[in-house]
Design an enzyme around this catalytic site. Structure first.
Site, PDB file in Angstrom:
ATOM      1  CE  LYS A   1      43.799  39.457  39.158  1.00  0.00           C
ATOM      2  NZ  LYS A   1      45.064  40.038  38.715  1.00  0.00           N
TER       3      LYS A   1
ATOM      4  CB  SER B   1      36.562  45.164  41.426  1.00  0.00           C
ATOM      5  OG  SER B   1      36.426  43.860  40.926  1.00  0.00           O
TER       6      SER B   1
END
Ligand code: PLP
Length: 321
Positions: A49, A282
């Site tokens: 991110k 994830s």
């Protein structure tokens, strides 16, 4: 682009992206396909991110929606917040990160260490600690809207901001293309905001329309695949929110893979023990899905996926007890 091995960098922001791509030959074993994992925890905020945080802030500066010394507000499961905190620290902006109490405590502490203010939103009734549900996310959204209005702040708005897709279309995707010398056959990714998936899929398909893309979803909430949502509570933090994200475009997705919490956890542990790669939930889901595709791939086909963040962000969870 500065080559960090040949010169010093003017700030840590130039150390975002350009991450290594590593073959998982030990886990893959004798499956015909080969899996390559892009290690996004090499960025300063230890996640994928950071890339979007930088693009979103740079775009807001250009448009004038963010003024010098201004305040940035964002709804975040932690990683986008951390990326924004890194960027805001360097550029001198104030950051308020609005997150659910269901997210892991490491993320919160790291945000605060980087100078952000964390606004914690209590979970909805019936939610489990460590698992952020759609209902939890709705409460975080409400609080984010209120705060942005009260403070007249700039909202990064990763779920709607096109800079989110653009960051991956201009950096992550082209890096994968170059690191595989254009030989990538498939890309696999979990979907939270869909920024990573859409950006990488667009970049790769533009270069070679034959590249296949597969979205990873929690087995109990295959909303993108159009399957029945029977369980919105899962452990894939940051992804699988049981709603179709606004940035999602099914045209860029060739298939869907449902992954259980057990597969997610088992694969993340295997990754640590067999490959020496310490990553989060994830990433476990991504690699579990990639292993399925590798089973039936043509021999030597390069299947690429991302290690979205570090296992260090989950030390308080049951991922590595
Ligand atoms: C750990 C983790 N994995 C996956 C994702 C999903 O990425 P995207 O929002 O680009 O779909 C996120 C998003 O925050 C994340 O934090």
């Amino acid at each position: 682009m500065l080559d960090r091995m040949k010169t010093f960098l003017p700030s840590v922001l130039e150390a975002i992206g350009n991450t290594p791509l590593v073959a998982l030959d030990r886990i893959v074993g004798n499956r015909p396909g080969r899996i390559l994992l892009k290690l996004e925890f090499f960025s300063p905020g230890y996640s994928i991110k950071d890339r979007i945080a930088l693009k979103i802030i740079e775009a807001a500066e250009r448009k004038g929606t963010l003024k010098p010394g201004g305040t940035v507000v964002e709804l975040t499961s932690g990683n986008t917040g951390t990326g924004l905190a890194v960027v805001c620290a360097v550029k001198g902006y104030k950051l308020i990160a609005v997150m659910s109490e269901g997210n892991s405590v490491e993320r919160r502490r790291m945000l605060e260490a980087l100078g952000a203010r964390v606004e914690l939103v209590p979970q909805a009734g019936g939610s489990c600690p460590g698992q952020v549900s759609k209902e939890d996310l709705d409460l975080v959204e409400q609080r984010t809207v209120e705060l942005t209005r009260e403070l007249g702040a700039f909202r990064a708005d990763q779920f709607h901001n096109l800079s989110n897709v653009e960051a991956h279309e201009l950096t992550t995707g082209p890096e994968i293309w170059e690191q595989t010398q254009g030989k990538v056959a498939a890309f696999i990714g979990t979907v939270g905001t869909a920024g990573t998936f859409m950006g990488v899929a667009r970049a790769l398909k533009k270069r070679n329309a034959a590249i296949r893309t597969y979205a990873v979803e929690p087995a109990g909430a295959p909303i993108l695949a159009g399957g029945p949502v029977v369980n919105t509570r899962h452990k894939i933090q940051g992804a699988g929110y049981a709603q179709v994200p606004p940035l999602w475009d099914p045209e860029f997705c060739d298939g869907y893979i449902g992954i259980t919490d057990e597969e997610t956890i088992e694969t993340a542990r295997q990754l640590a023990r067999q490959e020496g790669i310490f990553a989060g939930f994830s990433t476990g889901a991504n690699v579990a899905a990639a292993l399925r595709i590798a089973e039936t791939a043509t021999p030597g086909a390069l299947i690429v996926t991302t290690a979205n963040d570090s296992g260090l962000k989950y030390l308080s969870t049951d991922l590595f007890p």
